[in-house]
Design a protein around this motif. Structure first.
Motif, PDB file in Angstrom:
ATOM      1  N   TRP A 146       0.841  -1.185   0.000  1.00 39.88           N
ATOM      2  CA  TRP A 146       0.000   0.000   0.000  1.00 39.88           C
ATOM      3  C   TRP A 146       0.884   1.245   0.000  1.00 39.88           C
ATOM      4  O   TRP A 146       2.091   1.175   0.224  1.00 39.88           O
ATOM      5  N   GLY A 147       0.271   2.391  -0.324  1.00 40.48           N
ATOM      6  CA  GLY A 147       1.015   3.638  -0.352  1.00 40.48           C
ATOM      7  C   GLY A 147       2.031   3.725  -1.475  1.00 40.48           C
ATOM      8  O   GLY A 147       3.002   4.469  -1.380  1.00 40.48           O
ATOM      9  N   TYR A 148       1.802   3.030  -2.567  1.00 30.16           N
ATOM     10  CA  TYR A 148       2.760   3.009  -3.677  1.00 30.16           C
ATOM     11  C   TYR A 148       2.218   3.793  -4.867  1.00 30.16           C
ATOM     12  O   TYR A 148       1.044   4.174  -4.910  1.00 30.16           O
ATOM     13  N   GLU A 149       3.081   3.988  -5.859  1.00 31.62           N
ATOM     14  CA  GLU A 149       2.678   4.679  -7.083  1.00 31.62           C
ATOM     15  C   GLU A 149       3.411   4.076  -8.270  1.00 31.62           C
ATOM     16  O   GLU A 149       4.622   3.870  -8.228  1.00 31.62           O
ATOM     17  N   VAL A 150       2.662   3.793  -9.342  1.00 32.40           N
ATOM     18  CA  VAL A 150       3.238   3.374 -10.620  1.00 32.40           C
ATOM     19  C   VAL A 150       2.714   4.335 -11.674  1.00 32.40           C
ATOM     20  O   VAL A 150       1.493   4.474 -11.834  1.00 32.40           O
ATOM     21  N   SER A 151       3.605   5.004 -12.393  1.00 25.60           N
ATOM     22  CA  SER A 151       3.145   5.983 -13.376  1.00 25.60           C
ATOM     23  C   SER A 151       4.092   6.032 -14.569  1.00 25.60           C
ATOM     24  O   SER A 151       5.296   5.782 -14.446  1.00 25.60           O
ATOM     25  N   GLY A 152       3.525   6.323 -15.722  1.00 19.94           N
ATOM     26  CA  GLY A 152       4.320   6.465 -16.936  1.00 19.94           C
ATOM     27  C   GLY A 152       4.996   5.184 -17.381  1.00 19.94           C
ATOM     28  O   GLY A 152       6.070   5.225 -17.984  1.00 19.94           O
ATOM     29  N   VAL A 153       4.358   4.028 -17.122  1.00 21.59           N
ATOM     30  CA  VAL A 153       4.969   2.730 -17.399  1.00 21.59           C
ATOM     31  C   VAL A 153       4.195   2.018 -18.508  1.00 21.59           C
ATOM     32  O   VAL A 153       2.962   1.983 -18.498  1.00 21.59           O
ATOM     33  N   THR A 154       4.916   1.431 -19.467  1.00 20.24           N
ATOM     34  CA  THR A 154       4.338   0.562 -20.489  1.00 20.24           C
ATOM     35  C   THR A 154       4.718  -0.881 -20.172  1.00 20.24           C
ATOM     36  O   THR A 154       5.879  -1.163 -19.874  1.00 20.24           O
ATOM     37  N   ILE A 155       3.706  -1.788 -20.223  1.00 19.03           N
ATOM     38  CA  ILE A 155       3.953  -3.205 -19.955  1.00 19.03           C
ATOM     39  C   ILE A 155       3.382  -3.997 -21.125  1.00 19.03           C
ATOM     40  O   ILE A 155       2.199  -3.885 -21.433  1.00 19.03           O
ATOM     41  N   ARG A 156       4.206  -4.828 -21.759  1.00 17.42           N
ATOM     42  CA  ARG A 156       3.761  -5.474 -22.991  1.00 17.42           C
ATOM     43  C   ARG A 156       4.335  -6.893 -23.100  1.00 17.42           C
ATOM     44  O   ARG A 156       5.312  -7.252 -22.463  1.00 17.42           O
TER      45      ARG A 156
END
Length: 321
Positions: A146-156
């Motif tokens: 908890w309390g995390y952030e994921v941003s601007g990421v591409t997963i393929r």
């Protein structure tokens, strides 16, 4: 004067990372992956094909609170963990982290207050995306965090979920901060993004899930999805009740050009609020659901219901097929 400026800079970075001003912060809070060694003594350069750079990255992450920057290039990584109070920043699409075998690039289990930004995670799947299978080869796994952030990421290119989240530890965070996801592109995976059993109190916006077998799958309750594009998948948005599942919200999303189901809700018992969304093509299927409320949207899709009709379609503009 220089010492004072440096101290102020450290305090500013500490505040950005969510650290207390009196916390122990290294003098150099920002570091480069290229400065750390693998177990065999080599250093990641983003150009050496076939080398496993996991140990160097884990060493950089474990060096204390701060920022780890990963430069342009391709790095083969397996199951590293971002510790608390560490932020990982890539160079945008130019930074590619290549998964090895069926292991995720990032394995985040019971870790709080971490950040991941601006890079690409590349799975090991091959062939046409329509034929992806679920080998549990996820690009990134988030469990009991908890309390995390994921941003601007591409997963393929994953034979599994691009991003797999499960059992957010919401009790420890006071039922508020399961995590934040924003500006994530998930493409050519078996499932683009999956909020699995009790992945709760997630705030997600500006997701772009396209060319997956399933674009976005919600098994969890208390999810908040907004301003996202779910298109050109086989199935677009799928909501299927699991333990304490559904009873969340989907707002302001475009669900377009999915081949089979635009929305497929299965055995939803606790309700789901879907508002201001546009559904074009495919079918909206409500299978033995209760409390799915689709309001104030734009619908140009077939609608099929099965079981007791305890759902609501109100205030939508219906465009005839």
């Amino acid at each position: 004067m220089r010492w004072t400026a440096g101290l102020c800079g450290c305090l500013i970075v500490a505040c950005l990372l969510g650290l207390q001003p009196n916390a122990t912060v290294p003098v150099t809070v920002e570091r480069m992956l290229a400065d750390f060694q693998n177990e065999d003594g080599t250093k990641p350069d983003g150009r050496t094909a076939g080398r496993d750079d996991s140990s160097a990255l884990q060493n950089a992450l474990n060096a204390g609170p701060g920022i780890v920057r990963i430069g342009p290039g391709t790095y083969r990584i397996r199951a590293v963990t971002i510790p608390s109070n560490v932020m990982v920043i890539g160079a945008g699409p130019a930074t590619v982290l290549q998964a090895i075998d069926v292991q995720p690039v990032f394995l985040q289990q019971k870790v709080t207050a971490w950040r991941l930004r601006d890079l690409t995670i590349e799975g090991a799947a091959t062939g046409e995306w329509q034929k992806r299978t679920d080998r549990a080869a996820h690009g990134m796994v988030i469990e009991a965090c908890w309390g995390y952030e994921v941003s601007g990421v591409t997963i393929r290119n994953c034979d599994g979920a691009g991003l797999q989240s499960t059992r957010t530890n919401n009790q420890s965070s006071g039922f508020t901060d399961g995590g934040m996801l924003t500006r994530i592109t998930a493409r050519e995976n078996f499932i683009g993004i999956r909020f699995d059993t009790r992945a709760e109190y997630i705030t997600a916006s500006h997701l772009h899930c396209h060319h997956n077998v399933t674009g976005l799958l919600i098994h969890a309750g208390n999810t908040n999805i907004a301003s996202s594009n779910i298109g050109e998948n086989i199935d677009g948005l799928v909501i299927a009740d699991h333990e304490n599942g559904s009873h969340g919200s989907v707002t302001g999303c475009l669900v377009n050009h999915n081949q089979r189901y635009a929305l497929w809700a299965r055995y939803v018992e606790n309700g789901m609020a879907i508002s201001n969304c546009c559904f074009f093509y495919g079918t909206i299927r409500l299978e033995k659901c209760c409390g799915v409320n689709i309001t104030s949207g734009l619908i140009s899709a077939a609608i099929a219901t099965e079981g007791a009709d305890c759902n609501s379609f109100t205030g939508n503009h219906i465009i005839p097929l």
